[in-house]
Design an enzyme around this catalytic site. Structure first.
Site, PDB file in Angstrom:
ATOM      1  N   THR A  83      45.553  47.737  55.792  1.00 11.84           N
ATOM      2  CA  THR A  83      46.355  48.291  56.889  1.00 11.84           C
ATOM      3  C   THR A  83      46.479  47.272  58.029  1.00 11.84           C
ATOM      4  OG1 THR A  83      45.719  50.573  56.396  1.00 11.84           O
ATOM      5  CG2 THR A  83      46.454  50.109  58.638  1.00 11.84           C
ATOM      6  N   SER A  85      54.763  52.753  54.817  1.00  8.69           N
ATOM      7  CA  SER A  85      53.327  52.930  55.005  1.00  8.69           C
ATOM      8  C   SER A  85      52.666  51.668  54.477  1.00  8.69           C
ATOM      9  CB  SER A  85      52.821  54.153  54.230  1.00  8.69           C
ATOM     10  OG  SER A  85      51.405  54.130  54.111  1.00  8.69           O
ATOM     11  N   THR A  86      51.476  51.371  54.955  1.00  7.92           N
ATOM     12  CA  THR A  86      50.703  50.295  54.335  1.00  7.92           C
ATOM     13  C   THR A  86      50.561  50.556  52.844  1.00  7.92           C
ATOM     14  OG1 THR A  86      49.447  49.795  56.338  1.00  7.92           O
ATOM     15  CG2 THR A  86      48.410  49.227  54.250  1.00  7.92           C
ATOM     16  N   ASN A  87      50.499  51.832  52.481  1.00  7.44           N
ATOM     17  CA  ASN A  87      50.220  52.198  51.098  1.00  7.44           C
ATOM     18  C   ASN A  87      51.346  51.861  50.137  1.00  7.44           C
ATOM     19  OD1 ASN A  87      47.976  53.183  52.320  1.00  7.44           O
ATOM     20  ND2 ASN A  87      48.402  55.350  51.924  1.00  7.44           N
ATOM     21  N   THR A 114      34.532  22.930  11.052  1.00 11.38           N
ATOM     22  CA  THR A 114      34.331  24.353  11.290  1.00 11.38           C
ATOM     23  C   THR A 114      32.827  24.578  11.394  1.00 11.38           C
ATOM     24  OG1 THR A 114      34.294  24.845   8.908  1.00 11.38           O
ATOM     25  CG2 THR A 114      36.425  24.996  10.029  1.00 11.38           C
ATOM     26  N   SER A 140      29.109   7.280  36.225  1.00 14.52           N
ATOM     27  CA  SER A 140      27.690   7.298  36.537  1.00 14.52           C
ATOM     28  C   SER A 140      27.413   6.386  37.713  1.00 14.52           C
ATOM     29  CB  SER A 140      26.868   6.833  35.330  1.00 14.52           C
ATOM     30  OG  SER A 140      25.512   6.668  35.679  1.00 14.52           O
ATOM     31  N   SER A 141      26.422   6.791  38.521  1.00 14.29           N
ATOM     32  CA  SER A 141      26.007   5.941  39.636  1.00 14.29           C
ATOM     33  C   SER A 141      24.950   4.938  39.216  1.00 14.29           C
ATOM     34  CB  SER A 141      25.450   6.833  40.756  1.00 14.29           C
ATOM     35  OG  SER A 141      24.327   7.569  40.280  1.00 14.29           O
ATOM     36  N   LYS A 150      29.993   3.752  32.052  1.00 16.09           N
ATOM     37  CA  LYS A 150      30.091   5.132  31.575  1.00 16.09           C
ATOM     38  C   LYS A 150      31.300   5.809  32.210  1.00 16.09           C
ATOM     39  CE  LYS A 150      27.300   9.333  30.942  1.00 16.09           C
ATOM     40  NZ  LYS A 150      28.185  10.342  31.516  1.00 16.09           N
TER      41      LYS A 150
END
Length: 478
Positions: free
Chosen positions: A102, A140-142, A187, A318-319, A324
Site C-alpha cells: 500500500t 485500490s492497492t489491491n 553416464t 590463483s594467488s 592456473k
C-alpha cells in the site's frame, strides 16, 4: 532554506519539505522502512508499470466524465515525466514492506499528485490534485500492485527469451564446428558409447529453444490484469464504462493486448502466475547450471582432467599457483542458480501463505521474481559472450579417449552376442589395451575388419553402424 507545506491524512497532519514530491504517507512508512537497505525502485519495472497504470486510469476516468479533463491531463503529463526518470529519487521506500505494498502505491500517488498539482497551480500540494481522490480514483492497492507486478515481468521475460535465442544460436554454431570431434560419452561418470562433441552441443542448443518456447507461451499472462477490481474484485468505486476505457488506454499505452483476467476474484485470491513465471525462470537457471557443470568437467585439467575442451582464459585463477585458470563464468552461472532456486522457494511459500480474498505478500513476490529475472537475463549474455563463443575443442584428446574406451565392446556384443562383448571388455582391462586390439588378439576380427568396425565415429551414426554390423555378419556367414 527549504520551505515546507502541510499535508493531512487519516492519522493527522505533517510538515513536508517542499523540495519533496512524496508526501505524508510515504514519510510515515520511511520511518519504519529500511530492513534490506534496498529501495523498491532498485528494480524500477514496478514503478514504470504504476506510472503507465495511473496515466491510463486518469484518462479512462476523464473519458467517462468521472474526472475533470484538466486534472486527468495533468496526471498523465506527470506520469510521462516519471517514465522519463524525472522523479526516481522520490521513491525512498525499502523493498520489504507490509500492507501489500500500500505504501508503494501511495508513494506513487503522492509523487504524481504533487507533480500534477504543480503543473496546474505552480506549487505542490493537494488543493487541486489529491493523491487518493484523483490519482488513485477507481483503484485500490489491491488491484494496482498485482497488475503492476504482472506488467513489470514482461521486460525481464523478453530479455531472457532474447538471451536464450542468441545462446541457442551460439550452441548451434559450436555443434557445427565440433561435428567431427568424436569423444567418449559418459553416464554415471563412467565411460559410455562414443558421440561427437557437436552432438553434445546440439543438445544444449535444443534445450535453449525449448526453454524460450515455454516463456513465449507464458508471456501473454503478463498482460492479464485485475485492474478494475478495486479492493476485492467487485469493482466498487468505479463509474460505468471505466473498465472498457481503462483497458483500451492500457492496450494503446503498451502496444499489446491488455485485458482483465476472466475472473477477478480468482486474480485477487491467487498469485499463481508469479509462481509459473518463477518456475520457468528457475528452469532456465537450473538448465544453464547443468550445462556449466558439464563445461567445468569437460575443460577440467588442463593436464590431469577430462581436457576435452578449452574455455576462454579470463583472469588468473590463483594467488599462489602461476598459470592456473579457473572456469569463472560457469561457476558464476552455477551460483546464480543457487540464488534463483532459493528465491523460487520463497515465492512458492508466499503463494501458499495467501489467505481469503487477497494475497498480501507482494514484497516477497516482487523482490524475488525481479531479482531472478535480472540475474538470469544478465547471465545469459555473459555466458554466451565470455564463455560459449570462445570454447575450443581438444580434438586429439577427445579422439584418444574415444579410441581407448572399453565401451566400444558394445560393437562386439551387437555382432557376436553379449557374452562375447563381456569377454572382450575383460581382456581390455586385463591387458590395459583397446577394444580394437583385443578383437584382433582374440581372433574375432582381422586387423582390417577391426579398423572398419571398431570406429568411434561410426558408432555415433546408428544407421551406418547397423548396416556395417549387418554386412559383417553376412560376410562371416558366407
Amino acid at each position: 532554506m527549504t520551505t515546507t507545506r502541510i499535508e493531512k491524512d487519516c492519522l493527522g497532519e505533517m510538515e513536508i519539505p517542499n523540495d519533496q514530491y512524496y508526501g505524508i504517507q510515504t514519510h510515515r512508512m520511511v520511518k519504519v522502512s529500511g530492513a534490506a537497505g534496498v529501495p523498491v525502485i532498485a528494480y524500477p519495472e514496478m514503478h514504470r508499470a504504476l506510472f503507465h497504470i495511473k496515466k491510463c486510469c486518469a484518462l479512462a476516468n476523464a473519458d467517462i466524465g468521472a474526472l475533470e479533463p484538466e486534472v486527468a491531463q495533468a496526471i498523465a503529463k506527470a506520469a510521462d515525466l516519471a517514465l522519463q526518470g524525472r522523479f526516481d529519487d522520490q521513491f525512498p521506500l525499502d523493498m520489504w514492506q507490509g500492507g501489500g505494498y500500500t505504501c508503494v502505491n501511495m508513494n506513487v500517488n503522492e509523487v504524481l499528485g504533487n507533480a500534477a498539482n504543480e503543473i496546474l497551480t505552480g506549487h505542490k500540494g493537494q488543493d487541486r490534485v489529491h493523491p487518493n481522490t484523483h490519482v488513485n480514483k477507481a483503484q485500490s492497492t489491491n488491484d494496482t500492485i498485482p497488475s503492476a507486478t504482472h506488467l513489470a515481468m514482461a521486460p525481464g521475460i523478453d530479455k531472457i527469451i532474447d538471451g536464450l535465442d542468441k545462446l541457442q544460436a551460439s550452441f548451434a554454431k559450436k555443434a557445427e564446428e565440433f561435428k567431427d570431434v568424436v569423444k567418449v560419452g559418459r553416464t554415471c561418470w563412467q565411460d559410455a558409447l562414443p558421440l561427437t562433441l557437436g552432438q553434445e552441443f546440439s543438445g544444449y542448443a535444443s534445450l535453449m529453444g525449448r526453454l524460450a518456447a515455454k516463456l513465449r507461451a507464458a508471456r501473454p499472462g503478463c498482460f492479464e490484469l485485475v485492474m478494475g477490481g478495486s479492493a476485492v474484485g467487485t469493482g466498487l468505486g468505479a463509474d460505468p464504462g471505466y473498465m472498457e476505457a481503462l483497458y483500451r488506454h492500457l492496450s494503446e499505452e503498451y502496444g499489446e493486448t491488455v485485458r482483465p483476467m476472466d475472473n477477478l476474484f480468482d486474480g485477487f485470491q491467487n498469485s499463481d502466475f508469479v509462481v509459473t513465471v518463477s518456475g520457468l525462470v528457475k528452469e532456465v537457471a537450473a538448465s544453464l547450471s547443468k550445462i556449466c557443470k558439464d563445461l567445468r568437467l569437460m575443460s577440467s585439467g588442463p593436464r590431469s582432467g577430462f581436457m576435452e575442451i578449452g574455455l576462454p582464459a579470463l583472469s588468473p585463477g590463483s594467488s599462489i599457483m602461476p598459470g592456473k585458470i579457473n572456469p569463472t563464468v560457469p561457476e558464476m552461472v552455477i551460483q546464480i542458480a543457487h540464488q534463483v532456486i532459493g528465491n523460487d522457494v520463497a515465492i512458492t511459500v508466499a503463494y501458499d501463505e495467501g489467505e481469503l480474498d487477497l494475497n498480501v505478500w507482494d514484497s516477497t513476490f516482487y523482490k524475488c521474481i525481479m531479482e531472478n529475472l535480472r540475474l538470469v537475463g544478465e547471465e545469459l549474455v555473459i555466458l554466451r559472450r565470455d564463455c560459449v563463443d570462445g570454447i575450443t575443442a581438444n580434438r586429439a584428446r577427445c579422439q584418444q579417449e574415444a579410441d581407448r574406451s572399453v565401451a566400444l565392446s558394445t560393437v562386439v556384443a551387437a555382432t557376436f552376442g553379449y557374452p562375447e562383448g563381456v569377454r572382450v571388455a575383460h581382456y581390455c582391462e586385463q591387458h590395459n589395451g583397446t577394444v580394437k586390439q583385443a578383437v584382433v588378439d582374440m581372433g574375432l576380427m582381422t586387423k582390417e575388419e577391426a579398423g572398419r568396425m571398431i570406429d568411434p565415429m561410426l558408432m555415433t551414426e546408428p544407421a551406418q553402424m547397423a548396416r556395417a554390423i549387418a554386412q559383417f555378419k553376412a560376410s562371416k556367414k558366407a
